[in-house]
Design a protein around this motif. Structure first.
Motif, mmCIF file in Angstrom:
data_model
loop_
_atom_site.group_PDB
_atom_site.id
_atom_site.type_symbol
_atom_site.label_atom_id
_atom_site.label_comp_id
_atom_site.label_asym_id
_atom_site.label_seq_id
_atom_site.Cartn_x
_atom_site.Cartn_y
_atom_site.Cartn_z
ATOM 1 N N ASP A 1 47.828 -11.637 44.236
ATOM 2 C CA ASP A 1 47.667 -13.093 44.188
ATOM 3 C C ASP A 1 48.625 -13.620 43.120
ATOM 4 O O ASP A 1 48.525 -13.240 41.962
ATOM 5 C CB ASP A 1 46.206 -13.436 43.853
ATOM 6 C CG ASP A 1 45.938 -14.939 43.914
ATOM 7 O OD1 ASP A 1 46.805 -15.697 44.392
ATOM 8 O OD2 ASP A 1 44.848 -15.349 43.472
ATOM 9 N N GLU A 2 49.524 -14.489 43.503
ATOM 10 C CA GLU A 2 50.582 -14.990 42.615
ATOM 11 C C GLU A 2 51.300 -13.836 41.915
ATOM 12 O O GLU A 2 51.241 -13.689 40.694
ATOM 13 C CB GLU A 2 50.003 -15.956 41.574
ATOM 14 C CG GLU A 2 49.359 -17.170 42.188
ATOM 15 C CD GLU A 2 48.848 -18.160 41.142
ATOM 16 O OE1 GLU A 2 49.249 -18.065 39.973
ATOM 17 O OE2 GLU A 2 48.049 -19.026 41.511
ATOM 18 N N SER B 1 43.484 -17.824 46.795
ATOM 19 C CA SER B 1 42.830 -16.896 45.851
ATOM 20 C C SER B 1 41.449 -16.521 46.358
ATOM 21 O O SER B 1 41.019 -15.369 46.238
ATOM 22 C CB SER B 1 42.710 -17.542 44.464
ATOM 23 O OG SER B 1 43.996 -17.752 43.923
HETATM 24 MG MG LIG Z 1 45.245 -19.336 43.783
#
Ligand SMILES: [Mg+2]
Ligand SMILES: Nc1ncnc2c1ncn2[C@@H]1O[C@H](COP(=O)(O)OP(=O)(O)O)[C@@H](O)[C@H]1O
Length: 218
Positions: free
Chosen positions: A167-168, A52
């Motif tokens: 991100d994710e 992240s």
């Molecule tokens: Mg992360």
């Protein structure tokens, strides 16, 4: 022209020996790569490895401790303030305004960006794509986490970004949500730059290249 169909600019995004420390603790170091469209990169690593953090650095939200990121737009090097308009970002660290409706959130964002005239038609298309058009006048504060995640995609895609950083990407999404993400991913990596931060093997597999972050075990 940014609105309407995809007309990508030529972009490159290059990381030169990027390192990040938090409070003198090294999170990662020696991150180097160069991406130009079309291309795709997975950022992988364990929990807390810095996936992240690296996504936020690439999106220009935080700085690196050492090294640098350079961006070019149509063969000209540009600063992040200018390049930001070429980036779409979906992240658990992105906050929506709970006290506004879904549509108001999009309208607000397009006013903040204010680079090009955003048409209401594109907002409708995107809210339909993520299946939130029927819920456009509901307060985001009443949305489930999956619905918020869907709205983040409408946000990220509003300005047809050359670079999409996820991100994710499938966090909180149901099967149908995962399917639209896969469609978006397929299109982005064919026409633009796609960066996916994940520790899911299948999601990492969407990308042609992979970079591992984190420090070696001691
Ligand atoms: Mg992360
Ligand atoms: N703002 C911050 N201040 C201090 N430490 C942070 C901060 N943000 C992240 N970290 C630390 O940096 C490391 C990497 O975090 P993160 O990038 O979220 O990892 P990942 O996404 O790979 O799980 C973790 O040890 C985390 O605790």
């Amino acid at each position: 022209m940014e609105s309407g169909g995809h007309s990508m600019n030529r972009v490159t995004i290059t990381a030169h020996d990027v390192a990040k420390d938090f409070n003198r603790r090294q999170i990662f170091r020696d991150i180097s790569f160069s991406l130009s469209l079309p291309s795709s990169l997975a950022i992988t690593g364990k929990n807390g490895a810095g996936k992240s953090t690296l996504s936020k650095i690439l999106a220009g939200l935080i700085g690196s401790t050492r090294g640098s990121i350079t961006y070019t737009l149509n063969d000209k090097q540009v600063g992040i303030e200018k390049f930001k308009h070429s980036i779409g970002f979906v992240s658990p660290y992105l906050n929506l305004y709970d006290e506004f409706t879904a549509l108001e959130n999009l309208q607000l964002l397009s006013r903040i960006r204010a680079t090009t005239q955003q048409n209401e038609g594109r907002m409708k298309d995107l809210l339909s794509l993520v299946n939130l058009w029927q819920r456009r006048d509901d307060l985001v504060g009443t949305f489930s986490s999956g619905m918020k995640q869907r709205l983040k995609y409408a946000f990220a895609l509003l300005h047809n970004p050359n670079v999409l950083i996820l991100d994710e990407p499938t966090s909180s999404l149901d099967e149908e949500g995962i399917e639209f993400v896969q469609r978006i991913v397929r299109q982005q990596k064919e026409e633009g730059v796609l960066i996916v931060a994940t520790n899911d093997k299948e999601e990492a597999g969407w990308c042609a290249k992979e970079i591992h972050v984190g420090m070696p075990e001691r």
